[in-house]
Scaffold this motif. Structure first.
Motif, PDB file in Angstrom:
ATOM      1  N   VAL A  19     -31.279  -1.858 -15.718  1.00 27.65           N
ATOM      2  CA  VAL A  19     -31.743  -0.776 -15.120  1.00 27.65           C
ATOM      3  C   VAL A  19     -32.184  -0.869 -13.876  1.00 27.65           C
ATOM      4  O   VAL A  19     -31.973   0.012 -12.830  1.00 27.65           O
ATOM      5  N   ALA A  20     -32.824  -2.101 -13.583  1.00 26.18           N
ATOM      6  CA  ALA A  20     -33.451  -2.287 -12.107  1.00 26.18           C
ATOM      7  C   ALA A  20     -32.419  -2.479 -11.053  1.00 26.18           C
ATOM      8  O   ALA A  20     -32.286  -2.068  -9.957  1.00 26.18           O
ATOM      9  N   ASN A  21     -31.292  -3.109 -11.506  1.00 30.17           N
ATOM     10  CA  ASN A  21     -30.157  -3.233 -10.523  1.00 30.17           C
ATOM     11  C   ASN A  21     -29.594  -2.088 -10.116  1.00 30.17           C
ATOM     12  O   ASN A  21     -28.982  -1.832  -9.240  1.00 30.17           O
ATOM     13  N   ALA A  22     -29.518  -1.196 -11.309  1.00 27.76           N
ATOM     14  CA  ALA A  22     -28.833   0.164 -11.218  1.00 27.76           C
ATOM     15  C   ALA A  22     -29.534   0.962 -10.005  1.00 27.76           C
ATOM     16  O   ALA A  22     -29.120   1.792  -9.399  1.00 27.76           O
ATOM     17  N   MET A  23     -30.907   0.874 -10.290  1.00 26.02           N
ATOM     18  CA  MET A  23     -31.765   1.815  -9.485  1.00 26.02           C
ATOM     19  C   MET A  23     -31.838   1.087  -8.023  1.00 26.02           C
ATOM     20  O   MET A  23     -31.504   1.831  -7.026  1.00 26.02           O
ATOM     21  N   GLN A  24     -31.415  -0.182  -7.853  1.00 24.40           N
ATOM     22  CA  GLN A  24     -31.528  -0.886  -6.478  1.00 24.40           C
ATOM     23  C   GLN A  24     -30.334  -0.450  -5.737  1.00 24.40           C
ATOM     24  O   GLN A  24     -30.324  -0.307  -4.724  1.00 24.40           O
ATOM     25  N   ALA A  25     -29.279  -0.270  -6.592  1.00 17.28           N
ATOM     26  CA  ALA A  25     -27.794   0.239  -5.938  1.00 17.28           C
ATOM     27  C   ALA A  25     -27.866   1.538  -5.290  1.00 17.28           C
ATOM     28  O   ALA A  25     -27.561   1.805  -4.274  1.00 17.28           O
ATOM     29  N   GLY A  26     -28.714   2.528  -6.204  1.00 15.33           N
ATOM     30  CA  GLY A  26     -28.749   3.833  -5.638  1.00 15.33           C
ATOM     31  C   GLY A  26     -29.696   3.880  -4.559  1.00 15.33           C
ATOM     32  O   GLY A  26     -29.399   4.692  -3.546  1.00 15.33           O
ATOM     33  N   ILE A  27     -30.758   3.186  -4.462  1.00 18.19           N
ATOM     34  CA  ILE A  27     -31.466   3.356  -3.334  1.00 18.19           C
ATOM     35  C   ILE A  27     -30.817   2.632  -2.114  1.00 18.19           C
ATOM     36  O   ILE A  27     -30.804   3.315  -0.830  1.00 18.19           O
ATOM     37  N   LEU A  28     -30.047   1.631  -2.168  1.00 17.84           N
ATOM     38  CA  LEU A  28     -29.331   1.045  -0.965  1.00 17.84           C
ATOM     39  C   LEU A  28     -28.185   1.621  -0.761  1.00 17.84           C
ATOM     40  O   LEU A  28     -27.414   1.807   0.576  1.00 17.84           O
ATOM     41  N   ASP A  29     -27.594   2.753  -1.662  1.00 21.52           N
ATOM     42  CA  ASP A  29     -26.604   3.769  -1.228  1.00 21.52           C
ATOM     43  C   ASP A  29     -26.994   4.880  -0.002  1.00 21.52           C
ATOM     44  O   ASP A  29     -26.391   5.113   0.583  1.00 21.52           O
ATOM     45  N   VAL A  30     -28.406   4.785  -0.273  1.00 26.61           N
ATOM     46  CA  VAL A  30     -29.057   5.915   0.867  1.00 26.61           C
ATOM     47  C   VAL A  30     -29.243   5.025   2.043  1.00 26.61           C
ATOM     48  O   VAL A  30     -28.949   5.812   3.190  1.00 26.61           O
ATOM     49  N   ASN A  31     -29.719   3.823   1.956  1.00 25.91           N
ATOM     50  CA  ASN A  31     -29.955   3.147   3.189  1.00 25.91           C
ATOM     51  C   ASN A  31     -30.348   1.582   2.979  1.00 25.91           C
ATOM     52  O   ASN A  31     -30.822   1.330   2.201  1.00 25.91           O
ATOM     53  N   GLN A  32     -29.096   0.888   3.439  1.00 33.10           N
ATOM     54  CA  GLN A  32     -29.213  -0.652   3.329  1.00 33.10           C
ATOM     55  C   GLN A  32     -30.496  -1.405   3.630  1.00 33.10           C
ATOM     56  O   GLN A  32     -30.656  -2.448   3.485  1.00 33.10           O
ATOM     57  N   SER A  33     -30.967  -0.673   4.678  1.00 33.33           N
ATOM     58  CA  SER A  33     -32.143  -1.217   5.347  1.00 33.33           C
ATOM     59  C   SER A  33     -33.510  -1.221   4.403  1.00 33.33           C
ATOM     60  O   SER A  33     -34.631  -2.038   4.816  1.00 33.33           O
ATOM     61  N   ILE A  34     -33.582  -0.595   3.515  1.00 39.79           N
ATOM     62  CA  ILE A  34     -34.670  -0.012   2.657  1.00 39.79           C
ATOM     63  C   ILE A  34     -34.853  -1.372   1.912  1.00 39.79           C
ATOM     64  O   ILE A  34     -33.946  -2.280   1.104  1.00 39.79           O
ATOM     65  N   GLU A  35     -36.270  -1.939   1.849  1.00 38.33           N
ATOM     66  CA  GLU A  35     -36.577  -3.273   1.139  1.00 38.33           C
ATOM     67  C   GLU A  35     -36.827  -2.918  -0.200  1.00 38.33           C
ATOM     68  O   GLU A  35     -37.655  -1.968  -0.569  1.00 38.33           O
ATOM     69  N   THR A  36     -36.237  -3.777  -1.095  1.00 33.28           N
ATOM     70  CA  THR A  36     -36.593  -3.245  -2.589  1.00 33.28           C
ATOM     71  C   THR A  36     -36.880  -4.705  -3.242  1.00 33.28           C
ATOM     72  O   THR A  36     -36.389  -5.871  -3.031  1.00 33.28           O
ATOM     73  N   VAL A  37     -38.005  -4.744  -4.033  1.00 34.48           N
ATOM     74  CA  VAL A  37     -38.536  -5.608  -4.857  1.00 34.48           C
ATOM     75  C   VAL A  37     -38.098  -5.246  -6.419  1.00 34.48           C
ATOM     76  O   VAL A  37     -38.571  -4.367  -7.005  1.00 34.48           O
ATOM     77  N   ILE A  38     -37.328  -6.227  -7.070  1.00 33.16           N
ATOM     78  CA  ILE A  38     -37.040  -6.114  -8.367  1.00 33.16           C
ATOM     79  C   ILE A  38     -38.055  -6.769  -9.349  1.00 33.16           C
ATOM     80  O   ILE A  38     -38.065  -7.898  -9.324  1.00 33.16           O
TER      81      ILE A  38
END
Length: 379
Positions: A19-38
């Motif tokens: 689930v976290a990986n899917a959410m991360q993919a959706g966030i990075l689809d908006v902007n690759q520069s967004i920092e994500t911590v899973i």
């Protein structure tokens, strides 16, 4: 922007890390520069092991144990990134998901395999334990686990009682002289999200027995078996498990851990949040996104998403809830704890579609959520 991604599993479809990986993919689809911590989470039940190992960069061990019906299987346990704290998920060895519906057998289902996992971890040198006790197939008061660790359960003539929960009615004495001596050096934290007593109308058998195969007409019989066990424990060791909060968890395994391994209860989500150091990761974060398979009023009673939201709120970080489905009658109550409450199921997506392609729809919905926040920030 920094976003903490901290969901529970969507049970029956995706694990918490998926689930976290899917959410991360959706966030990075908006902007690759967004920092994500899973930091995937769980509430002490099935999935707790995977969440803790993933979030702390721990490692897995494998052991040969018996399943609830005594069949040999391979089960996993793990150690956190600190290389000291061992995580055992009883569902790995004694879980209800290991059985088909036709195999459920409350008379014979045993926690022996869970004891074998603890013994294997002791062999590896571990002495600090987190035990997740959700998702059990058992109603054996934890005697299977205790037998695996050396306890002996004897009849009046000094011989061992037979296998099976009903044999507890013949129990006269509990012999701890052969208990694994290494347990004296061990510390057990019990990750659990229920506080049911061992016996009675709110006890292990009455509340959880039916889902494990206990027929309605046999509830009182199995409750009496657990009561007799508790009577012997109280008589010999002056520990009253009958109405002890949490003793009824996992068919009485909670009580066994309290009485003989000196375990202490903690809310599962609190243990996980502390272990993954969520509060530390929230520093400089702008958002948290969490979720679960279905959110409703039960979410507000100790479930993982609420635990995440509470920590985030204390540090001033807003939390978004994205779950597989939302009980619309509880949406307003949920919005008191989350800045946004979203469901995969909506006017464009059916429940069947969401179940068939959860990764796709989690990614798509997460993208829409964060497009909204990016746009708000730009205005």
């Amino acid at each position: 922007m920094k976003v903490i991604i901290s969901p529970d599993s969507y049970k029956g479809t995706l694990s918490a890390i998926e689930v976290a990986n899917a959410m991360q993919a959706g966030i990075l689809d908006v902007n690759q520069s967004i920092e994500t911590v899973i930091l995937p989470v769980a509430d002490g039940g099935e999935g707790t092991l995977a969440s803790l190992i993933a979030s702390t960069k721990g490692r897995y061990f494998t052991a040969n144990v018996v399943d609830p019906l005594g069949r040999m299987i391979e089960a996993q346990y793990g150690v956190l990134g600190d290389n000291e704290t061992c995580v055992i998920e009883m569902a790995q060895a004694s879980g209800i998901t290991l059985l088909q519906d036709s195999e459920k057998n409350p008379e014979l289902a045993t926690t022996y395999g869970t004891g074998q996992l603890i013994k294997a971890a002791l062999d590896e040198g571990f002495r600090q334990f987190i035990i997740g006790i959700g998702g059990s197939a058992t109603n054996d008061a934890g005697i299977g686990m205790l037998k695996a660790l050396g306890l002996q359960f004897k009849k009046e003539d000094g011989t061992a009682i037979a296998d099976g929960v009903s044999a507890l009615l013949n129990l006269k004495t509990i012999d701890v002289s052969h208990l694994d001596s290494r347990l004296a050096e061990a510390n057990f934290i019990i990750a659990c999200d229920v506080d049911n007593p061992l016996i009675g109308e709110h006890g292990a058998t009455a509340i959880f027995g039916p889902q494990k195969g206990v027929k309605q007409q046999l509830i009182s019989h199995y409750d009496n078996c657990l009561k007799h066990f508790a009577d012997i424990v109280e008589k010999q060791y002056h520990i009253r498990l009958h109405d002890y909060k949490g003793a009824g968890a996992a068919g009485g395994l909670g009580g066994a851990l309290i009485a003989f391994l000196h375990g202490t209860f903690h809310a599962g989500i609190e243990i996980v949040i502390n272990a993954v150091q969520l509060e530390k990761h929230l520093v400089s974060a702008q958002f948290v996104i969490t979720g679960e398979g279905k959110s409703d009023c039960q979410t507000l009673h100790g479930k993982a998403p609420l635990g995440v939201a509470n920590v985030a709120k204390a540090t001033g970080v807003p939390t978004v809830l994205l779950s597989g489905s939302i009980d619309e009658s509880d949406r307003l109550a949920l919005l008191e704890h989350f800045v946004k409450v979203e469901s995969l199921v909506d006017t464009n997506t059916t429940l069947q579609q969401a179940i068939q392609e959860p990764y796709h729809f989690i990614r798509l919905k997460t993208k829409k959520i964060f497009e909204h926040y990016i746009q708000m920030g730009a205005e």
